[in-house]
Design an enzyme around this catalytic site. Sequence first.
Site, PDB file in Angstrom:
ATOM      1  N   ASP A   6       0.828  -1.206   0.000  1.00 19.59           N
ATOM      2  CA  ASP A   6       0.000   0.000   0.000  1.00 19.59           C
ATOM      3  C   ASP A   6       0.868   1.265   0.000  1.00 19.59           C
ATOM      4  O   ASP A   6       1.832   1.365   0.762  1.00 19.59           O
ATOM      5  CB  ASP A   6      -0.876  -0.022   1.263  1.00 19.59           C
ATOM      6  CG  ASP A   6      -1.945   1.051   1.254  1.00 19.59           C
ATOM      7  OD1 ASP A   6      -2.831   0.988   0.403  1.00 19.59           O
ATOM      8  OD2 ASP A   6      -1.888   1.947   2.126  1.00 19.59           O
TER       9      ASP A   6
ATOM     10  N   GLU B 171      14.084 -15.651   0.809  1.00 21.56           N
ATOM     11  CA  GLU B 171      14.335 -16.740   1.765  1.00 21.56           C
ATOM     12  C   GLU B 171      13.350 -17.882   1.521  1.00 21.56           C
ATOM     13  O   GLU B 171      13.510 -18.975   2.037  1.00 21.56           O
ATOM     14  CB  GLU B 171      14.124 -16.239   3.209  1.00 21.56           C
ATOM     15  CG  GLU B 171      15.212 -15.320   3.714  1.00 21.56           C
ATOM     16  CD  GLU B 171      14.797 -14.610   5.010  1.00 21.56           C
ATOM     17  OE1 GLU B 171      13.753 -14.960   5.622  1.00 21.56           O
ATOM     18  OE2 GLU B 171      15.529 -13.680   5.400  1.00 21.56           O
TER      19      GLU B 171
END
Length: 569
Positions: free
Chosen positions: A223, A278
């Site tokens: 956002d 990751e």
Amino acid sequence: MSTTATLATLSDDHRFADPNWWRQASVYQIYPRSFSDSNGDGLGDIKGITAKVPYLQSLAIDAVWLSPFYPSALADGGYDVDDYRDVDPKLGTLDDFDEMAAALHAAGIKLIADIVPNHSSDRHEWFREALASPKGSPARDRYIFRDGKGPNGEFPPSDWDSVFGGSAWERITEPDGTPGQWYMHIFAKEQPDLNWANREIRDDFLKTLRFWSDRGVDGFRVDVAHALVKDLTEPLLSKLELSAANTGTDGFDDGSHPFWDRDEVHEVYAEWREVFNEYNPPRTAVAEAWVHATRRPRYASPQGLGQAFNFDLLQADFDAEEFKEIITRNLAEAAATGASSTWVFSNHDVVRHATRYGLPKGSKGKHPKGQDGKTWLLAGGPKEELDVELGERRARAATLLMLAVPGSAYLYQGEELGLQEVAEIPESERQDPSFFRNRGVEVGRDGCRVPLPWAAEGSSFGFGDGGAHLPQPAWFSKYAVEVQDGVEGSTLEMYRTALKLRRELQTAEELEWIETGNPEVLHFSRPGGWQSVTNFGETAVDLPAGTVLVSSAPLEDGRLPGNTTAWLR
Ligand code: GLC
């Protein structure tokens, strides 16, 4: 199990595990409070979404993007977050969330969560601590506090406006009861801006990204991605000085604005990228960044968020030349960054495209203002300017064209029903802060957030057993899922057919324009002989040779009528 079914399953599994799944994905945005209500309290919830997974699967979408579902007082529809690592008790629990994620995944649908890093809510524990702590304290440093101007600090630190209207600064009362400092809020006053120069904020968001990624979230919609990092070195420039300093044609194009689109914001996203990587497959992200077009690629870079919204089509008229220019430019831009392009016509912030396209050209219907003749969207205002049928017809044609273009297609709940913007919401029932902070100027965004009609009759048209938190008009009945389900030629069935075909047909990300000799007709092909033709004009035209796979309206004696798209092979 038949051979076909096995093959379908295998290729679906393959698609799901592909680290590039997002590049040409169809992403369906759910505004959770208005999607489906499982407990009859008038507010959509997580269990309501889980119950509709078969519906989502029937749309052949690749991912769901969930607008904020975090604890919130709903000062801005959930974009005022009290706690980034929990579910709003009004919407359910973390267990409900896990159940929903599992059900979506089992249906082959990825899950994208909306993350709101620019501001928290004023009920967040950080903000409450800041209010209770003295000036200059570490707790205040998590936000942007300043002394006011004037002999008693009674004037705001600058004359900046908030996006929703009114000042971007709000004065607090100090713990000892005296009038005190001011804090910055680019949006509503219930949304204090966080201080991204503070390492604790950065680390805490990395923790939040891992929290949701560990729970099976596949990607994030970020956002106001372009506002996080600010340079508020004094003296703060006034509005007038800022507009004089603006050298770009459409917003600052050099990163020198004190809070929009500063270069340093990309350092934040480089850290986020490390976290995304990751995971296997890496988590994805898409930036909501209303920036100068030349600056958008930075957000979409593979070292950053990886993708950025392009709102160009959303802001365009239904116009062949404009569409062609936008598509060509954005595909080139995406190719240069290595990202894929994004396409969107509707979301929770804009007037639905079935309504925009029913308005006279040029009005675009976005953030319609009551003052400049577009009062039709205000409750009770004149509506004669709006051509509902034409709007719907053009929206279908535009969507079918968009679904044939390479890149990710972002769809907003209800557009698959051809839903129109709801104009008739009484003032007393409006919720959007932009309506209240800008009374009489901005009608706000409630009209595209009205709960979906699932059934033609009954309590809240099948949204739930109770009412609906925003009033649904009687005409919602004819748009209900139940009414369109299985009905040939309905908007819902057009979306289903097109989304299924898109999944099968799209391979490489190339698009080749084919000259039509008619400025109102756009024709292009994709690898594998898939073609799309759109007639933006009013008179029927001949179609090229090939088998018609789907069209946005019935053909006329084998010809393509005006305001219509067809796919061929
Ligand atoms: C984004 C959201 C919008 C929200 C604003 C503040 O633009 O899409 O709904 O009001 O950010 O969070």
